[in-house]
Design an enzyme around this catalytic site. Sequence first.
Site, mmCIF file in Angstrom:
data_model
loop_
_atom_site.group_PDB
_atom_site.id
_atom_site.type_symbol
_atom_site.label_atom_id
_atom_site.label_comp_id
_atom_site.label_asym_id
_atom_site.label_seq_id
_atom_site.Cartn_x
_atom_site.Cartn_y
_atom_site.Cartn_z
ATOM 1 N N CYS A 101 42.007 18.960 59.971
ATOM 2 C CA CYS A 101 42.299 20.190 60.745
ATOM 3 C C CYS A 101 42.626 19.897 62.199
ATOM 4 O O CYS A 101 43.184 20.743 62.891
ATOM 5 C CB CYS A 101 41.128 21.150 60.657
ATOM 6 S SG CYS A 101 40.657 21.513 58.977
ATOM 7 N N HIS B 69 40.774 26.442 65.943
ATOM 8 C CA HIS B 69 40.965 26.272 64.500
ATOM 9 C C HIS B 69 40.258 27.429 63.794
ATOM 10 O O HIS B 69 39.216 27.904 64.258
ATOM 11 C CB HIS B 69 40.372 24.920 64.066
ATOM 12 C CG HIS B 69 40.516 24.686 62.596
ATOM 13 N ND1 HIS B 69 41.726 24.820 61.957
ATOM 14 C CD2 HIS B 69 39.609 24.354 61.636
ATOM 15 C CE1 HIS B 69 41.553 24.572 60.673
ATOM 16 N NE2 HIS B 69 40.285 24.296 60.453
ATOM 17 N N ASN C 175 41.901 29.120 56.284
ATOM 18 C CA ASN C 175 41.984 27.815 56.948
ATOM 19 C C ASN C 175 43.170 27.031 56.373
ATOM 20 O O ASN C 175 43.160 26.660 55.205
ATOM 21 C CB ASN C 175 40.656 27.076 56.715
ATOM 22 C CG ASN C 175 40.638 25.667 57.273
ATOM 23 O OD1 ASN C 175 41.636 25.167 57.778
ATOM 24 N ND2 ASN C 175 39.489 25.016 57.167
HETATM 25 N N1 ACO Z 1 30.802 33.848 47.053
HETATM 26 C C1 ACO Z 1 29.530 34.249 46.875
HETATM 27 N N2 ACO Z 1 28.470 33.471 47.181
HETATM 28 C C2 ACO Z 1 28.720 32.240 47.663
HETATM 29 C C3 ACO Z 1 30.024 31.759 47.870
HETATM 30 C C4 ACO Z 1 31.094 32.611 47.536
HETATM 31 N N3 ACO Z 1 32.382 32.268 47.699
HETATM 32 N N4 ACO Z 1 29.951 30.500 48.368
HETATM 33 C C5 ACO Z 1 28.650 30.202 48.482
HETATM 34 N N5 ACO Z 1 27.899 31.252 48.046
HETATM 35 C C6 ACO Z 1 26.456 31.370 48.008
HETATM 36 C C7 ACO Z 1 25.752 30.027 47.881
HETATM 37 O O1 ACO Z 1 25.680 29.627 46.525
HETATM 38 C C8 ACO Z 1 24.381 30.345 48.453
HETATM 39 O O2 ACO Z 1 23.633 31.018 47.471
HETATM 40 P P1 ACO Z 1 22.033 30.742 47.353
HETATM 41 O O3 ACO Z 1 21.468 31.198 48.658
HETATM 42 O O4 ACO Z 1 21.659 31.575 46.179
HETATM 43 O O5 ACO Z 1 21.901 29.274 47.134
HETATM 44 C C9 ACO Z 1 24.724 31.354 49.559
HETATM 45 O O6 ACO Z 1 25.990 31.895 49.243
HETATM 46 C C10 ACO Z 1 24.771 30.745 50.941
HETATM 47 O O7 ACO Z 1 25.511 29.517 50.852
HETATM 48 P P2 ACO Z 1 25.868 28.663 52.108
HETATM 49 O O8 ACO Z 1 26.649 27.470 51.692
HETATM 50 O O9 ACO Z 1 24.630 28.468 52.908
HETATM 51 O O10 ACO Z 1 26.821 29.701 52.867
HETATM 52 P P3 ACO Z 1 27.284 29.652 54.325
HETATM 53 O O11 ACO Z 1 26.878 30.859 55.018
HETATM 54 O O12 ACO Z 1 27.030 28.315 54.976
HETATM 55 O O13 ACO Z 1 28.888 29.760 54.138
HETATM 56 C C11 ACO Z 1 30.829 28.366 54.207
HETATM 57 C C12 ACO Z 1 29.585 28.763 53.425
HETATM 58 C C13 ACO Z 1 31.687 29.584 54.310
HETATM 59 C C14 ACO Z 1 31.529 27.274 53.441
HETATM 60 C C15 ACO Z 1 30.418 27.872 55.621
HETATM 61 O O14 ACO Z 1 29.392 26.935 55.507
HETATM 62 C C16 ACO Z 1 31.562 27.276 56.390
HETATM 63 O O15 ACO Z 1 32.502 27.940 56.777
HETATM 64 N N6 ACO Z 1 31.446 25.980 56.725
HETATM 65 C C17 ACO Z 1 32.397 25.318 57.642
HETATM 66 C C18 ACO Z 1 33.557 24.764 56.938
HETATM 67 C C19 ACO Z 1 34.374 23.974 57.930
HETATM 68 O O16 ACO Z 1 34.347 24.200 59.127
HETATM 69 N N7 ACO Z 1 35.123 23.008 57.482
HETATM 70 C C20 ACO Z 1 35.786 22.165 58.448
HETATM 71 C C21 ACO Z 1 37.194 22.425 58.529
HETATM 72 S S1 ACO Z 1 38.027 22.273 56.983
HETATM 73 C C22 ACO Z 1 39.089 20.856 57.011
HETATM 74 O O17 ACO Z 1 39.036 20.030 57.869
HETATM 75 C C23 ACO Z 1 40.006 20.725 55.798
#
Ligand code: ACO
Length: 326
Positions: free
Chosen positions: A113, A253, A283
């Site tokens: 990214c 980003h 993204n």
């Molecule tokens: N729909 C419904 N529930 C979901 C989903 C979904 N799509 N995805 C995860 N959940 C659930 C999980 O299973 C978990 O359930 P549980 O509590 O029963 O175990 C709950 O939601 C919370 O999961 P988390 O992973 O803690 O969710 P979080 O709030 O962290 O959000 C996300 C996840 C959106 C992926 C977030 O962590 C994020 O945006 N991370 C950053 C990603 C990033 O910046 N990447 C870098 C750039 S990408 C690149 O370089 C290509």
Amino acid sequence: MIRTEITGTGSYMPEKILTNKDLEKMVDTSDEWITKRTGIKERHIAAKDEASSDLAVKASRQAINDAGIDKNEIDAIICATITPDMLFPATACQIQKKIGIKEVAAFDVESACTGFLTALTIADSMIVSGNYKKVLVIASEVLSRITDWEDRQSCVLFGDGAGAAILSSTDKDRGIMSTYLGSDGRYGNLLHLPAGGSKMPASEDTVEGGLHYIKMEGRESFKIAVKKMAVSARTALKKAGITIDDIKMVIPHQANMRIINALAKMLKIDIERVFINIKDYGNMSAATTAVGLDQTLKSSKVSTGEIIQLVAFGGGLTWGSVIVKI
Ligand code: ACO
């Protein structure tokens, strides 16, 4: 003194739109969860016959027209992508062929990214050295091809698109004011695509195991993203000798709306001065900041003489920031 100014920009997103409602039919998720946890409502998906170079060509033609130059004035092409048409030749060479640009330097850069900011930094150095006058910088991604459409944590985040810019040599008091790039390879496993390279070549087992798809530790990446984007922004400001109050628009980003909000808070900048388009595109990895730059420059939010700041974070892990007086 030679400086690098941005004289034209362009962007292209594929026609097909995949909404959160569509995703509800594909994985166990909901529009409500995706909207609340990420800020994304829809993303664009490339057609079967569209590769990264095809998106890039459309964005590049716009940038060339916007700059009002002849394509043969370009003396280097840099493409940032983690979804090249193929491992080699470079996608930049495919773009060169498709647009019909004469024999010039053409190569790809890969820092996920952060890729567009890496490419801008390289182009700036090439121009400031006096060796190049006009560089076409592109970021193009077809992330839908490396997305695991059965992994609800990651498949809701990504989209396809491309952005491009013409960087030109100038002696005016404008253009790129500072650049900063950083990385920490120890965090490589937080965001990676395990198979298809020399470490784990494609085999029946890698295909069976879904190892040609993005693997992401979302929660851990999130924490480091906020911290490193703030560090990047502050470092680039310091290098330019200005403060956040001098910045008209920050173009971050767009990985997660909560990351953008946290960054704005850490930088103590009003959210009105932060460019946001995550709702419509998700993204798009390297393409995100390139598209953000094009959309910002073509909006009424900024005018000539004002300063903008791009900030990104991605796989590697990598991060960086570029400050530009427009
Ligand atoms: N729909 C419904 N529930 C979901 C989903 C979904 N799509 N995805 C995860 N959940 C659930 C999980 O299973 C978990 O359930 P549980 O509590 O029963 O175990 C709950 O939601 C919370 O999961 P988390 O992973 O803690 O969710 P979080 O709030 O962290 O959000 C996300 C996840 C959106 C992926 C977030 O962590 C994020 O945006 N991370 C950053 C990603 C990033 O910046 N990447 C870098 C750039 S990408 C690149 O370089 C290509």
